[in-house]
Design an enzyme around this catalytic site. Structure first.
Site, short mmCIF file in Angstrom:
data_model
loop_
_atom_site.label_atom_id
_atom_site.label_comp_id
_atom_site.label_asym_id
_atom_site.label_seq_id
_atom_site.Cartn_x
_atom_site.Cartn_y
_atom_site.Cartn_z
N ASN A 13 0.86 -0.89 -0.05
CA ASN A 13 0.15 0.19 0.15
C ASN A 13 0.87 1.28 -0.28
O ASN A 13 1.36 1.41 0.91
CB ASN A 13 -0.84 -0.10 1.25
CG ASN A 13 -1.91 1.17 1.49
OD1 ASN A 13 -1.99 1.75 0.24
ND2 ASN A 13 -2.55 1.61 2.54
N LYS A 15 -0.07 4.74 0.55
CA LYS A 15 -0.28 5.42 0.52
C LYS A 15 -0.33 6.71 -0.07
O LYS A 15 -0.53 7.14 -1.57
CB LYS A 15 -0.25 5.21 1.21
CG LYS A 15 -0.66 4.61 2.65
CD LYS A 15 0.28 4.48 4.18
CE LYS A 15 -0.10 3.33 4.83
NZ LYS A 15 0.15 3.29 6.55
N HIS A 97 -9.98 1.15 5.39
CA HIS A 97 -8.31 0.98 5.87
C HIS A 97 -8.36 1.63 6.92
O HIS A 97 -9.13 2.27 7.15
CB HIS A 97 -7.20 1.24 4.80
CG HIS A 97 -5.72 1.48 5.16
ND1 HIS A 97 -5.14 2.41 6.97
CD2 HIS A 97 -4.94 0.34 5.41
CE1 HIS A 97 -4.38 2.38 7.07
NE2 HIS A 97 -3.77 1.27 5.31
N GLU A 99 -7.25 3.81 8.48
CA GLU A 99 -6.69 6.05 7.70
C GLU A 99 -8.07 6.34 7.30
O GLU A 99 -8.33 7.36 8.23
CB GLU A 99 -5.72 5.62 7.08
CG GLU A 99 -4.01 5.72 8.68
CD GLU A 99 -3.11 5.48 6.76
OE1 GLU A 99 -1.61 5.21 7.26
OE2 GLU A 99 -3.45 5.68 5.78
N GLU A 169 -5.38 -5.53 10.52
CA GLU A 169 -4.83 -4.17 10.78
C GLU A 169 -4.44 -4.01 12.31
O GLU A 169 -5.17 -3.02 11.71
CB GLU A 169 -3.96 -3.69 9.35
CG GLU A 169 -5.58 -3.24 8.92
CD GLU A 169 -5.81 -1.60 8.18
OE1 GLU A 169 -4.52 -1.68 7.65
OE2 GLU A 169 -6.72 -0.93 8.41
N GLY A 175 2.57 1.85 11.09
CA GLY A 175 3.20 3.63 10.75
C GLY A 175 4.10 3.36 12.51
O GLY A 175 4.81 4.84 12.07
N SER A 215 4.18 -2.45 10.48
CA SER A 215 4.71 -2.39 10.71
C SER A 215 5.49 -3.59 9.91
O SER A 215 6.76 -4.37 10.19
CB SER A 215 5.63 -2.01 11.87
OG SER A 215 5.11 -0.97 12.02
#
Length: 255
Positions: A13, A15, A97, A99, A169, A175, A215
């Protein structure tokens, strides 16, 4: 169907990174080193979808969008429809996702509508679920996963979701440099598979691929992939450099 018969999928991904030319160059660099033992999927920004699709044509590398609208067309400024995504050359789309949920307000209901829209246009949904650090520390991981799975998959049959990919996730590991231990990941994946079995049947649950995202790095991919219910990875930052992502794509399971 066991882990040995579910073909692993390694997804990158990207992003909001890379120009069109940078995305195409990265895709070409990856195409030369794809593993025959696993599938590779890359998810560039919308602007680079077509260029990346053309760069990997005939290589076996799959292309995904990072999100889609739940409507096919209309007055939705800034949105991209699944029809447009498919027209650009993508075969998959990431939906739900963390985010998108945390920053843009995607609810389980919106995720459900986006999955329906993707399916209408023959796109494979990569459906993301996962808990925050606060939810994990308060013992709510399984309840959060259950709620997200039930809400996102509501109203669909196993036949409709035959190509579905699920990505676990843990938000606290995205991150941050923190990674769920292989056993934490395995426990969550096993719970997800059990819940999917209850929702869509044991046969479906045995076949569905569940990816781990959080990660993932060249240094930890082998140990993660040794767990029986981890069928691949959804990789963020480590997918932006060809050499590192190639190592992840070519993970090594213990004999």
């Amino acid at each position: 169907m066991s882990a040995a018969t579910r073909k692993p999928l390694i997804a990158g991904n990207w992003k909001m990174h890379n120009t069109i030319d940078e995305s195409a160059a990265l895709a070409k660099a990856l195409a030369g080193g794809a593993s025959a033992d696993a599938q590779t999927l890359v998810a560039p920004s919308f602007t680079a979808l077509n260029a990346v699709a053309r760069a990997v044509k005939g290589t076996g590398i799959l292309v995904a969008a990072q999100d889609c609208c739940w409507e096919d067309k209309g007055a939705f400024t800034g949105a991209v429809s699944p029809a447009q995504i498919k027209d650009a050359g993508a075969t998959h789309v990431i939906i739900g996702h963390s985010e998108r949920r945390a920053i843009f307000g995607d609810t389980d209901g919106i995720v459900n509508r986006k999955i329906a829209a993707a399916l209408r246009h023959g796109l494979v949904p990569v459906f993301c679920v996962g808990e925050t650090l606060e939810e994990r520390e308060s013992g709510k991981t399984e309840k959060v996963l259950e709620t997200q799975l039930e809400g996102g998959l509501k109203g669909f049959s196993a036949a409709q979701l035959s190509e579905l990919v699920i990505a676990y996730e843990p938000v606290w590991a995205i991150g941050t440099g923190k990674t769920a231990t292989p056993q934490q990941a395995q426990d969550a994946h096993l719970f997800i598979r059990g819940k999917v079995s209850a929702l869509l049947g044991a046969d479906f649950a045995k076949k569905v691929r569940i990816l781990y995202g959080g990660s993932v790095k060249p240094e930890n991919i082998d140990e993660l992939m040794d767990r029986p219910d981890l069928d691949g990875a959804l990789v963020g930052g480590a997918s932006l450099k060809a050499d590192g992502f190639l190592r992840i794509m070519n993970f090594r399971r213990k004999p």
